[in-house]
Design a protein around this motif. Structure first.
Motif, PDB file in Angstrom:
ATOM      1  N   MET A 146       0.815  -1.188   0.000  1.00  0.00           N
ATOM      2  CA  MET A 146       0.000   0.000   0.000  1.00  0.00           C
ATOM      3  C   MET A 146       0.866   1.262   0.000  1.00  0.00           C
ATOM      4  SD  MET A 146      -3.038  -1.203   2.581  1.00  0.00           S
ATOM      5  CE  MET A 146      -4.010   0.235   2.402  1.00  0.00           C
ATOM      6  N   LYS A 147       2.048   1.168   0.545  1.00  0.00           N
ATOM      7  CA  LYS A 147       2.931   2.337   0.565  1.00  0.00           C
ATOM      8  C   LYS A 147       3.404   2.709  -0.836  1.00  0.00           C
ATOM      9  CE  LYS A 147       4.639   1.657   5.228  1.00  0.00           C
ATOM     10  NZ  LYS A 147       5.812   1.419   6.054  1.00  0.00           N
ATOM     11  N   ILE A 204      -1.310   6.426  -7.264  1.00  0.00           N
ATOM     12  CA  ILE A 204      -2.470   6.962  -7.975  1.00  0.00           C
ATOM     13  C   ILE A 204      -3.495   7.424  -6.938  1.00  0.00           C
ATOM     14  CG2 ILE A 204      -2.120   5.532 -10.021  1.00  0.00           C
ATOM     15  CD1 ILE A 204      -4.357   3.696  -8.960  1.00  0.00           C
ATOM     16  N   PRO A 205      -4.364   8.344  -7.317  1.00  0.00           N
ATOM     17  CA  PRO A 205      -5.414   8.750  -6.368  1.00  0.00           C
ATOM     18  C   PRO A 205      -6.218   7.525  -5.910  1.00  0.00           C
ATOM     19  CG  PRO A 205      -5.379  10.203  -8.257  1.00  0.00           C
ATOM     20  CD  PRO A 205      -4.466   9.056  -8.578  1.00  0.00           C
ATOM     21  N   THR A 206      -6.417   7.435  -4.623  1.00  0.00           N
ATOM     22  CA  THR A 206      -7.074   6.260  -4.047  1.00  0.00           C
ATOM     23  C   THR A 206      -8.213   6.693  -3.139  1.00  0.00           C
ATOM     24  OG1 THR A 206      -4.959   5.082  -4.087  1.00  0.00           O
ATOM     25  CG2 THR A 206      -6.681   4.170  -2.676  1.00  0.00           C
ATOM     26  N   LEU A 207      -9.388   6.132  -3.400  1.00  0.00           N
ATOM     27  CA  LEU A 207     -10.544   6.370  -2.547  1.00  0.00           C
ATOM     28  C   LEU A 207     -10.693   5.184  -1.606  1.00  0.00           C
ATOM     29  CD1 LEU A 207     -13.108   7.958  -1.768  1.00  0.00           C
ATOM     30  CD2 LEU A 207     -14.314   6.645  -3.526  1.00  0.00           C
ATOM     31  N   VAL A 245     -11.549   1.648  12.455  1.00  0.00           N
ATOM     32  CA  VAL A 245     -10.248   1.989  13.042  1.00  0.00           C
ATOM     33  C   VAL A 245      -9.175   0.995  12.589  1.00  0.00           C
ATOM     34  CG1 VAL A 245      -8.974   2.221  15.214  1.00  0.00           C
ATOM     35  CG2 VAL A 245     -11.286   3.124  15.032  1.00  0.00           C
ATOM     36  N   ALA A 246      -9.549  -0.259  12.474  1.00  0.00           N
ATOM     37  CA  ALA A 246      -8.583  -1.303  12.117  1.00  0.00           C
ATOM     38  C   ALA A 246      -8.287  -1.354  10.626  1.00  0.00           C
ATOM     39  CB  ALA A 246      -9.116  -2.667  12.563  1.00  0.00           C
ATOM     40  N   ALA A 247      -9.121  -0.745   9.808  1.00  0.00           N
ATOM     41  CA  ALA A 247      -8.934  -0.874   8.370  1.00  0.00           C
ATOM     42  C   ALA A 247      -8.797   0.468   7.671  1.00  0.00           C
ATOM     43  CB  ALA A 247     -10.096  -1.674   7.771  1.00  0.00           C
ATOM     44  N   SER A 251      -5.833   4.716   5.117  1.00  0.00           N
ATOM     45  CA  SER A 251      -5.795   6.083   4.597  1.00  0.00           C
ATOM     46  C   SER A 251      -4.535   6.830   5.032  1.00  0.00           C
ATOM     47  CB  SER A 251      -7.040   6.862   5.019  1.00  0.00           C
ATOM     48  OG  SER A 251      -7.056   7.077   6.408  1.00  0.00           O
ATOM     49  N   LYS A 252      -3.892   6.361   6.095  1.00  0.00           N
ATOM     50  CA  LYS A 252      -2.633   6.962   6.538  1.00  0.00           C
ATOM     51  C   LYS A 252      -1.432   6.354   5.806  1.00  0.00           C
ATOM     52  CE  LYS A 252      -4.455   8.207  11.019  1.00  0.00           C
ATOM     53  NZ  LYS A 252      -4.586   7.839  12.413  1.00  0.00           N
ATOM     54  N   ILE A 253      -1.567   5.124   5.367  1.00  0.00           N
ATOM     55  CA  ILE A 253      -0.477   4.431   4.681  1.00  0.00           C
ATOM     56  C   ILE A 253      -0.404   4.827   3.211  1.00  0.00           C
ATOM     57  CG2 ILE A 253       0.361   2.175   3.932  1.00  0.00           C
ATOM     58  CD1 ILE A 253      -0.869   1.033   6.529  1.00  0.00           C
ATOM     59  N   VAL A 254      -1.554   4.933   2.558  1.00  0.00           N
ATOM     60  CA  VAL A 254      -1.596   5.256   1.134  1.00  0.00           C
ATOM     61  C   VAL A 254      -1.407   6.756   0.947  1.00  0.00           C
ATOM     62  CG1 VAL A 254      -2.993   5.213  -0.964  1.00  0.00           C
ATOM     63  CG2 VAL A 254      -3.090   3.299   0.629  1.00  0.00           C
ATOM     64  N   LYS A 255      -0.369   7.117   0.220  1.00  0.00           N
ATOM     65  CA  LYS A 255      -0.066   8.527  -0.006  1.00  0.00           C
ATOM     66  C   LYS A 255      -1.219   9.204  -0.741  1.00  0.00           C
ATOM     67  CE  LYS A 255       3.236  11.560  -2.207  1.00  0.00           C
ATOM     68  NZ  LYS A 255       4.347  11.685  -3.127  1.00  0.00           N
ATOM     69  N   ASP A 256      -1.638  10.337  -0.240  1.00  0.00           N
ATOM     70  CA  ASP A 256      -2.700  11.138  -0.858  1.00  0.00           C
ATOM     71  C   ASP A 256      -4.027  10.396  -0.996  1.00  0.00           C
ATOM     72  OD1 ASP A 256      -0.996  13.349  -1.098  1.00  0.00           O
ATOM     73  OD2 ASP A 256      -0.202  12.584  -2.989  1.00  0.00           O
ATOM     74  N   ALA A 257      -4.295   9.473  -0.085  1.00  0.00           N
ATOM     75  CA  ALA A 257      -5.577   8.774  -0.113  1.00  0.00           C
ATOM     76  C   ALA A 257      -6.689   9.686   0.380  1.00  0.00           C
ATOM     77  CB  ALA A 257      -5.522   7.523   0.760  1.00  0.00           C
ATOM     78  N   THR A 258      -7.890   9.427  -0.117  1.00  0.00           N
ATOM     79  CA  THR A 258      -9.077  10.123   0.355  1.00  0.00           C
ATOM     80  C   THR A 258      -9.934   9.123   1.105  1.00  0.00           C
ATOM     81  OG1 THR A 258      -9.063  11.650  -1.512  1.00  0.00           O
ATOM     82  CG2 THR A 258     -11.159  11.370  -0.356  1.00  0.00           C
ATOM     83  N   LEU A 259     -10.216   9.408   2.355  1.00  0.00           N
ATOM     84  CA  LEU A 259     -11.074   8.549   3.166  1.00  0.00           C
ATOM     85  C   LEU A 259     -12.475   9.119   3.153  1.00  0.00           C
ATOM     86  CD1 LEU A 259     -11.671   6.273   5.165  1.00  0.00           C
ATOM     87  CD2 LEU A 259     -10.829   7.768   6.994  1.00  0.00           C
TER      88      LEU A 259
END
Length: 67
Positions: free
Chosen positions: A1-2, A6-9, A22-24, A29-37
């Motif tokens: 995931m690191k 690409i943009p990730t939703l 919290v577990a997923a 969303s913190k691991i994937v760069k520029d992820a949108t949660l």
């Protein structure tokens, strides 16, 4: 995931009793760069298949892809 570059939703229901948010989603969303949660209030596990969340998710996904 690191390595995602690409943009990730990341979509998750806050009432998911199978995979807690919290577990997923919050960790992902913190691991994937520029992820949108996107958190769906009251949505269970499998929100993309459960009314009324399905319709909202079906609209949110292409909107995210369009930017």
């Amino acid at each position: 995931m690191k390595r995602f570059d690409i943009p990730t939703l990341i979509a998750h229901g806050d009432d998911d009793q199978i995979v807690p948010i919290v577990a997923a989603a919050e960790k992902s969303s913190k691991i994937v760069k520029d992820a949108t949660l996107k958190v769906y209030q009251g949505a269970p596990h499998g929100l993309s298949m459960v009314a009324p969340f399905k319709d909202v998710f079906d609209a949110d996904l292409p909107a995210f892809a369009r930017g």
